[in-house]
Design a protein around this motif. Structure first.
Motif, PDB file in Angstrom:
ATOM      1  N   TYR B 287       0.840  -1.190   0.000  1.00  0.00           N
ATOM      2  CA  TYR B 287       0.000   0.000   0.000  1.00  0.00           C
ATOM      3  C   TYR B 287       0.877   1.242   0.000  1.00  0.00           C
ATOM      4  CZ  TYR B 287      -4.162  -2.747   1.135  1.00  0.00           C
ATOM      5  OH  TYR B 287      -5.196  -3.636   1.104  1.00  0.00           O
ATOM      6  N   TYR B 289       0.868   4.869   1.114  1.00  0.00           N
ATOM      7  CA  TYR B 289       0.039   5.677   2.011  1.00  0.00           C
ATOM      8  C   TYR B 289       0.445   7.142   2.008  1.00  0.00           C
ATOM      9  CZ  TYR B 289       3.744   5.605   5.609  1.00  0.00           C
ATOM     10  OH  TYR B 289       4.910   5.768   6.297  1.00  0.00           O
ATOM     11  N   TRP B 312      -3.661   3.806   0.266  1.00  0.00           N
ATOM     12  CA  TRP B 312      -4.142   3.485   1.614  1.00  0.00           C
ATOM     13  C   TRP B 312      -4.360   4.794   2.345  1.00  0.00           C
ATOM     14  CZ3 TRP B 312      -3.137   4.308   6.739  1.00  0.00           C
ATOM     15  CH2 TRP B 312      -3.630   3.381   7.678  1.00  0.00           C
TER      16      TRP B 312
END
Lengths: 379, 379
Positions: B287, B289, B312
Motif C-alpha cells: 500500500y 500511504y 491506503w
C-alpha cells in the motif's frame, strides 16, 4: 501400435540454460470406472499457455531446430538473469495445453453414456492426442457441436464471465476492458450486451473499433486516437465504470492501467461537489489479468489514494465464486458455445507446425493478435 | 480585543492560477453546552497537511511573499496543467492543519471537567490559535502531558496502529515499512517490538539504520547498500512479511514498491516445491500511504499474478476497524504518548515563519526528513 500410442507436446528447461519443445509419445491408458478417454481434436494456444510452453524467460530470437517430423526438437535460450526463477521446473519434461475439446472414444463402466459425445476439457496436457480424465471434469456439449467449436470453452468464456462476477462481488456496476478486440473481448461485448452491463472497450486500431461496434459495443475507445483520454473520460462518465481489466499490463507504453485509473478519477471528480485533498473517494480498481507484455507498468499517480492495481487469475477467482455459481457458468458456456462464446482462429496447426520457429514467433506474441488452434491428429 | 480574536492560517487557490498562504483572524466563539474551547499550542506539519496547505499542484520554485507580520501573503504558481483539478477548491479560503494539541480554556456546561486539561485533536483547522469543538472529539491526555508532547497524537500514531490492524484483517503476519526512520516509522518499530510483530524496515541512509537499531529494530535494509535486494529477500524469508506500506510511492527511482513485491516473490519461491506458471500463489500487497513524491511508480512485474498495489488512507481504514477498536487505539495513544508515540521535531515555528519561503521549501519536501511544529502563539 498406433492405436495404443498417443503423441504429446513437451516443454523442458535444461540445466545448460535452454528451453526445448519436442513431441513425445506415451501409451494410451484404459479408462477406470469413472473415467473417459478423449480423442483430443482441437486445443487453442492461449496467452495463458505460453508461460508453461515457452516460459516467460525464453529468448525467442535465439530459436533453432534439430531433427524433423516427430523427432523435431526446437530450442531457445533462457535469458540468463531469469534462469534462477526456472529452478522449480528444471529438468522436468512438462506436458502443456490448458484446454481443448475432443470426442469420448472409450469410457469406464460408470461413464458409458458419454461415448461419442463432444466434450470440452480444461485438464492441462491438452496438446496430447488422447487424454484419460474423470468423466466429471468434462463439459459435455450439445449434439451437433464440433470439437473445433468447443476447443476454447474454458479459459476465455470463464474469464469473461468471472470479470462480471468480480464486478458484482466488489461493488462495481460497469467495466473497462483493454485489448478488447481479442476473442475474450468479443465474448465480453456479447455477454455485457446480453446482461445489460455497461462496458468500455479499449482497442488500439480503428478496424477493431469497427469490429466491436458491429458486435453491438456502445463504447469503444482507441488508444491511437488523439482524443483517446477525452473519449475514455466521456465513456466513464456515461457508464460509471470503476473497474478495469487489462490484458497486457504494459499497453500504451506501459501507461494504460494508470491512464484508466486517471480517467476514472477525472470522471468521478466531474460530479464531486467538494474538494477532497486526497482525491475522489470513489474506489477505482484495475486488474492486470495477462502477463505477456513484460515491459514495466508506469503509474503516474494522479488519482488520489482510493485506488488499487493488482494481478487477477481465474483459478482463485473461481474459488471465490463457489461451485454452484461456477456450475451455472459452465452450463451457460456449453449452451452458448456457438454464439456468445464462439471463438475464431487464424489457422489450424499440427504438432510439427507448433515447433516451427516462424509459427512459434507468431504465437509467442499473440497477446492481442492471431490465435492458433492445434489439431493433435493433423499430419 | 486580543482575547476575542484568533489568528489562523489560510490557503487559497485563486482564479489566476496561484495558491496563496496568509494569516487571517476570526472571532473566538463561546462554547456550546457540549463544546470546549481549546487554546492550540502545538500543531505539526505532517506530509498529509501539505495536500491542502500547498496543494499537490504548487510550483514551490515560484514562491514569493508580500507584506509582513500578520499581513504577509506568500504566493506560489499552480502548475497550469493541474489547475483543472483545483476547481473544487477555487476561491475558497481554506483552514488548514489536521491535528494538534492545546489546553482547554473554556467549556460549556456539560464539559466543565475538561477545563485546564491538555487535549489532542484531529479537527482540521489546527493552525489556529483557538478551536471550539465538541468535547467528545478531544483525546484527553494524562496529567503532566504538555501540548507539544501531544501535538502528534492522531495522524502518525493511528496510522501506525492501523497498519497493524490492516495486517491482521488481510491475513498477513509481518510488515514491511519504507521511509522507516520517520517519526511514524519509529513508532511502528516500537509498536511491533512491543507486540511481537516481525517488521522489515527500509531506509536510505546508514545513520537511519543505526537510529532504528538503537530503537530495537531487528531488520533494517538500506536502499543505498549494494546488497539491498539480497538483504531485503533475507529479511522477508526470516519474517514472512507479505504486506508492505510505502510512504512515497516513488522511492528508489520509483521502483521501491515493485522491488518489495519482487523480493516477496523471491522469498515465497524459496520455499516453493512446485513450479507455478503464474508465479507463487502467495498473495503480496503493497500500500502506498503517502502521495508526496509525484514521480511515477515503475512496476517491473516479475512477481506472478498474486499481488496488489494500492492507495491506503487512514480515514476509510478506521471505518473498517470500527469504533470500539478505534477507541482502544486512542486510549493506548494517550497512555503511551511519551514513549511509544513520542514525536520529535526539527524546530518550533510561528505562523509568520510558516509563510517564509525558505521554511516552506523545507517542509514541502519533508516526507522523510525534518518535521516542524507550529506554535500558533509564538511571536
Amino acid at each position: 501400435m498406433s492405436d495404443k500410442i498417443s503423441k504429446e507436446i513437451r516443454s523442458l528447461v535444461t540445466n545448460d540454460g535452454n528451453i526445448e519443445l519436442s513431441i513425445k509419445t506415451a501409451e494410451i491408458p484404459t479408462p477406470g470406472a469413472d473415467e473417459v478417454l478423449i480423442k483430443v481434436e482441437a486445443a487453442p494456444i492461449n496467452p495463458s499457455d505460453l508461460g508453461l510452453l515457452l516460459s516467460f524467460a525464453a529468448d525467442i530470437s535465439s530459436i533453432s531446430t534439430s531433427g524433423s517430423g516427430n523427432e523435431t526438437t526446437t530450442t531457445m535460450k533462457i535469458h540468463p538473469a531469469l534462469m534462477n526463477a526456472m529452478k522449480p521446473r528444471l529438468d522436468q519434461s512438462m506436458q502443456v495445453g490448458n484446454e481443448g475439446a475432443g470426442v469420448v472414444v472409450d469410457a469406464g463402466e460408470n461413464a458409458k453414456e458419454l461415448i461419442g459425445k463432444t466434450v470440452g476439457l480444461a485438464g492441462g496436457a491438452m496438446y496430447s492426442q488422447y487424454r484419460c480424465v474423470p468423466a466429471a471434469s468434462c463439459l459435455v456439449m450439445d449434439e451437433g457441436t464440433l470439437p473445433s467449436e468447443a476447443a476454447s470453452s474454458f479459459v476465455n468464456p470463464l474469464t469473461a464471465l468471472s470479470f462480471i462476477e468480480t464486478m458484482k462481488m466488489e461493488n462495481h456496476t460497469a467495466l473497462v476492458h483493454t485489448a478488447a478486440a481479442s476473442n475474450l473481448g468479443q465474448m465480453l461485448v456479447k455477454i455485457c450486451k446480453g446482461d445489460g452491463i455497461p462496458l468500455v472497450n479499449i482497442v488500439r486500431k480503428s478496424e477493431h473499433v469497427e469490429l466491436l461496434k458491429e458486435l453491438g459495443a456502445e463504447y469503444v475507445c482507441n488508444t491511437s486516437d488523439e482524443s483517446f483520454m477525452d473519449d475514455l473520460v466521456a465513456a466513464l462518465v456515461a457508464t460509471g465504470a470503476t473497474l478495469g481489466f487489462d490484458a497486457t499490463g504494459g499497453g500504451n507504453n506501459g501507461e494504460l492501467p494508470s491512464q484508466i485509473l486517471a480517467a476514472m478519477e477525472i470522471a468521478a471528480n466531474k460530479t464531486a461537489k467538494e474538494y477532497s485533498r486526497y482525491g475522489s473517494d470513489t474506489y477505482k480498481q484495475v486488474y492486470i489479468y495477462g502477463g505477456l507484455d513484460q515491459s514495466p507498468t508506469i503509474l503516474k499517480r494522479s488519482y488520489g489514494m482510493s485506488w488499487g492495481l493488482g494481478g487477477w487469475l481465474l483459478t482463485p477467482m473461481i474459488g471465490r465464486i463457489g461451485m454452484e455459481k461456477f456450475g451455472q457458468m459452465r452450463m451457460r458456456v456449453a449452451k452458448e458455445i456457438k454464439t456468445t462464446f464462439a471463438s475464431s482462429y487464424a489457422k489450424e496447426i499440427s504438432f510439427e507446425e507448433m515447433l516451427e520457429p516462424a509459427i512459434i514467433q507468431s504465437y509467442a506474441k499473440q497477446a492481442t493478435g492471431e490465435k492458433y488452434l492445434v489439431n493433435p491428429h493433423k499430419e
